[in-house]
Design an enzyme around this catalytic site. Structure first.
Site, PDB file in Angstrom:
ATOM      1  N   TYR A  95      36.057  38.811  43.194  1.00 17.20           N
ATOM      2  CA  TYR A  95      36.809  39.193  42.006  1.00 17.20           C
ATOM      3  C   TYR A  95      36.816  40.703  41.864  1.00 17.20           C
ATOM      4  O   TYR A  95      35.950  41.419  42.399  1.00 17.20           O
ATOM      5  CB  TYR A  95      36.245  38.539  40.742  1.00 17.20           C
ATOM      6  CG  TYR A  95      34.989  39.178  40.206  1.00 17.20           C
ATOM      7  CD1 TYR A  95      35.042  40.178  39.227  1.00 17.20           C
ATOM      8  CD2 TYR A  95      33.733  38.776  40.668  1.00 17.20           C
ATOM      9  CE1 TYR A  95      33.882  40.763  38.733  1.00 17.20           C
ATOM     10  CE2 TYR A  95      32.569  39.348  40.172  1.00 17.20           C
ATOM     11  CZ  TYR A  95      32.653  40.343  39.207  1.00 17.20           C
ATOM     12  OH  TYR A  95      31.506  40.926  38.718  1.00 17.20           O
ATOM     13  N   CYS A  96      37.838  41.179  41.105  1.00 19.11           N
ATOM     14  CA  CYS A  96      37.950  42.608  40.799  1.00 19.11           C
ATOM     15  C   CYS A  96      38.289  42.733  39.313  1.00 19.11           C
ATOM     16  O   CYS A  96      37.920  41.868  38.521  1.00 19.11           O
ATOM     17  CB  CYS A  96      39.004  43.263  41.677  1.00 19.11           C
ATOM     18  SG  CYS A  96      40.668  42.565  41.442  1.00 19.11           S
ATOM     19  N   ALA A  97      38.974  43.774  38.932  1.00 22.83           N
ATOM     20  CA  ALA A  97      39.302  43.959  37.518  1.00 22.83           C
ATOM     21  C   ALA A  97      40.406  43.011  37.068  1.00 22.83           C
ATOM     22  O   ALA A  97      40.312  42.380  36.014  1.00 22.83           O
ATOM     23  CB  ALA A  97      39.712  45.405  37.251  1.00 22.83           C
TER      24      ALA A  97
ATOM     25  N   GLY B 141      42.573  41.132  39.644  1.00 24.29           N
ATOM     26  CA  GLY B 141      42.968  40.166  40.662  1.00 24.29           C
ATOM     27  C   GLY B 141      43.560  40.731  41.917  1.00 24.29           C
ATOM     28  O   GLY B 141      43.577  40.057  42.955  1.00 24.29           O
TER      29      GLY B 141
ATOM     30  N   TYR C  91      38.185  40.124  36.280  1.00 22.24           N
ATOM     31  CA  TYR C  91      37.211  40.258  35.200  1.00 22.24           C
ATOM     32  C   TYR C  91      37.887  40.338  33.838  1.00 22.24           C
ATOM     33  O   TYR C  91      37.351  39.854  32.841  1.00 22.24           O
ATOM     34  CB  TYR C  91      36.365  41.514  35.448  1.00 22.24           C
ATOM     35  CG  TYR C  91      35.184  41.670  34.516  1.00 22.24           C
ATOM     36  CD1 TYR C  91      34.063  40.857  34.639  1.00 22.24           C
ATOM     37  CD2 TYR C  91      35.189  42.648  33.529  1.00 22.24           C
ATOM     38  CE1 TYR C  91      32.973  41.003  33.787  1.00 22.24           C
ATOM     39  CE2 TYR C  91      34.107  42.806  32.669  1.00 22.24           C
ATOM     40  CZ  TYR C  91      33.002  41.987  32.800  1.00 22.24           C
ATOM     41  OH  TYR C  91      31.921  42.135  31.962  1.00 22.24           O
TER      42      TYR C  91
END
Length: 560
Positions: free
Chosen positions: A510-512, A514, A539
């Protein structure tokens, strides 16, 4: 019925649907006798503007009155009678009985065609003291609320029962007037047409502006100066407004023996004709055909009422028209935040057992390098087998209405989700991005449809961890330190080629928002990791920001 030189159309109700029918009918047929019978004292008023006059945003009350019986007579030769209530319909004789509410006199009016545009009335649950609560449906309701606010015993607190569109508009406007406002909502989140993770942003925003929000609770009683909740809490309330929904005003149709739906709407065909071929129904009282399921549905929206009012005039004159299915496109403003939706939400799809795919994105409303870019949250719901667009939601300070309107147009035109990527939309840095947020949704949909990436949803993270997945945060160390998923290991996307050997088994990256997660999932898959999934929306979807304006960081649209 006695023969007449001119055909005669009676329209019951003189607001959106009824007046649209009357004026369209006149534009098409100058010879027809058209009579509009309105129970209230006003016709053709802007009921969507009522909360904003309460709050003082629309200063002049007269701005809400679009037409009068006199102006309609002068321009359209309409016989518009306010204060005239239709109390019964004799279908065999094609006659209605009308009560003049000013004199009490009863009279009969003949018709060749009858149009029911009686609208809907506010839902008033059987709660002790409910008569103390105001509603906001017409100018009379608005005047009563303003009289209470401006009266000698001016209230300092207000409780609004219902956190739908009208409820939140009222909350904002009463807060602008300086009242302490509490919103009580029976559902588990505000704005039930949205899904919970999207509504969470709206609820946080309301609280930032001092509005108290109580969800999952009901009002049990109304008192002169308070609302008592089902749990026993007593909330001070100098003003109480019911905004818990509406019900069709179909008593007249029921008494006439017309076919009604289970929820009390008047059943009509594609030409807005009821079970009686001489009687039509439009607006909030009439059942629409849902665009997703094809089933009957009640859609109390002004634009739909106006559209069907125009259509019924054409149908009466024999023009080849057919009502299109209703998408339920809607928008509301809440303290500078725009919230919009179209089609079905995820909760409704689940309840119906309808397979669906979910896509979350968090783009800027225009190019991020141009000053003033605002972040928004978008959600797209897609049929995984057909790629049909089932619905969409958007929340943000700018650009949301534009994107939901584009998606609504795409749904009406039958475009598939992946085809959104091919739309040619206007672009300049101050207006959009080279890859518009709608096009980006289409790119994600295409990747998912092609099997190039697999995603899991924010509410599935715990289950993934329970099955043994390793959670990998591919953001920067600074982002990771500011907040991360529990138990996640930090391995920035730019380091994966060198360090991917540290990972094994099922991986949840995961990132901020997607996009970097998608890059990481593609990279890891090609480096031999066979079981990689990306957290859809990243996130920011798993933990929505309290304030969208405070959300930092920008994802590069080239990463798709």
């Amino acid at each position: 019925m006695s023969p007449r030189a001119r055909r005669r159309t009676l329209i019951v109700g003189g607001v959106a649907g009824g007046m649209s029918a009357a004026t369209r009918l006149r534009r098409l047929d100058e010879s027809r006798e058209i009579v509009v019978l309105e129970r209230g004292d006003h016709v053709s008023f802007a009921n969507c503007g009522l909360p904003y006059h309460v709050g003082g945003v629309i200063e002049d009350r007269d701005d809400l009155v679009l037409q009068t019986p006199e102006s309609l007579a002068a321009r359209f030769a309409l016989d518009v009678r306010t204060g005239h209530e239709v109390v019964s319909v004799d279908r065999d004789r094609r006659v209605v009985t009308v009560r003049d509410r000013h004199t009490g006199r009863l009279l009969e009016e003949e018709y060749d065609e009858l149009v029911l545009a009686t609208g809907a009335s506010p839902l008033r649950p059987p709660i002790p003291g409910v008569e103390l609560a105001h509603a906001l449906r017409d100018l009379v309701d608005m005047d009563a609320i303003i009289a209470r606010l401006d009266g000698p015993d001016q209230p300092t607190s207000a409780v609004i029962v219902g956190a739908g569109f009208i409820g939140l508009e009222l909350a904002e406007n009463l807060a602008h007037r300086g009242l302490s406002v509490t919103v009580v909502e029976l559902a588990d989140h505000v704005l039930p047409p949205l899904d919970v993770e999207m509504a969470a942003v709206v609820q946080s925003h309301l609280q930032l502006f001092g509005v108290r929000v109580l969800t999952g609770t009901a009002a049990a009683a109304f008192e002169a100066d308070a609302v008592v909740l089902a749990g026993g809490e007593r909330i001070p309330a100098g003003l109480v407004v019911l905004a818990a929904g509406v019900v069709p005003e179909s008593a007249l149709a029921r008494a006439a023996g017309l076919e009604l739906s289970e929820r009390g709407g008047v059943v009509v065909d594609e030409r807005q004709r009821t079970s009686d071929p001489h009687i039509y129904a439009v607006g909030d009282v009439a059942v629409k055909r849902d665009a997703v399921s094809g089933e009957g549905v009640l859609v109390p929206l002004a634009q739909t009422a106006n559209r069907h009012g125009r259509l019924v005039a054409d149908a009466i004159l024999g023009r080849p028209v057919s009502a299109r299915p209703a998408l339920g496109t809607a928008v509301v403003g809440v303290f500078g935040l725009t919230v919009a939706a179209v089609g079905w939400n995820e909760r409704r799809l689940r309840e119906a057992g309808r397979p669906h795919r979910v896509i979350h994105t968090h783009p800027q409303h225009h190019a991020g390098y141009y000053p003033g870019a605002e972040q928004m949250a978008l959600k797209l719901l897609v049929d995984p087998d057909t790629d049909e667009i089932l619905g969409a939601q958007g929340v943000g300070r700018a650009g949301v209405d534009k994107r939901i309107d584009v998606i609504a147009t795409a749904m009406r035109g039958g475009l598939r989700a992946s085809e959104l990527a091919d739309l040619e939309l206007t672009y300049a840095p101050q207006y959009g991005s080279a890859k518009d947020p709608v096009a980006m949704l289409g790119m994600v949909a295409d990747n998912l449809a092609a099997g190039l990436t697999r995603t899991v949803q924010w509410h599935e993270v715990d289950a993934e961890v329970a099955r043994g997945a390793t959670v990998v945060d591919v953001r920067t160390p600074e982002e990771y330190a500011a907040g991360a998923l529990p138990g996640a290991v930090n391995l920035p996307v730019d380091d994966l080629r060198e360090r991917h050997g540290e990972l094994s088994g099922r991986l949840l990256v995961y990132c901020a928002a997607g996009q970097r997660g998608h890059v990481a999932a593609r990279l890891l898959t090609q480096l031999g990791h066979a079981d990689v999934v990306n957290l859809d929306g990243g996130y920011r979807t798993w933990q929505p920001p309290v304030d969208l304006l405070a959300a930092s960081g920008r994802e590069d649209s080239t990463l798709r």
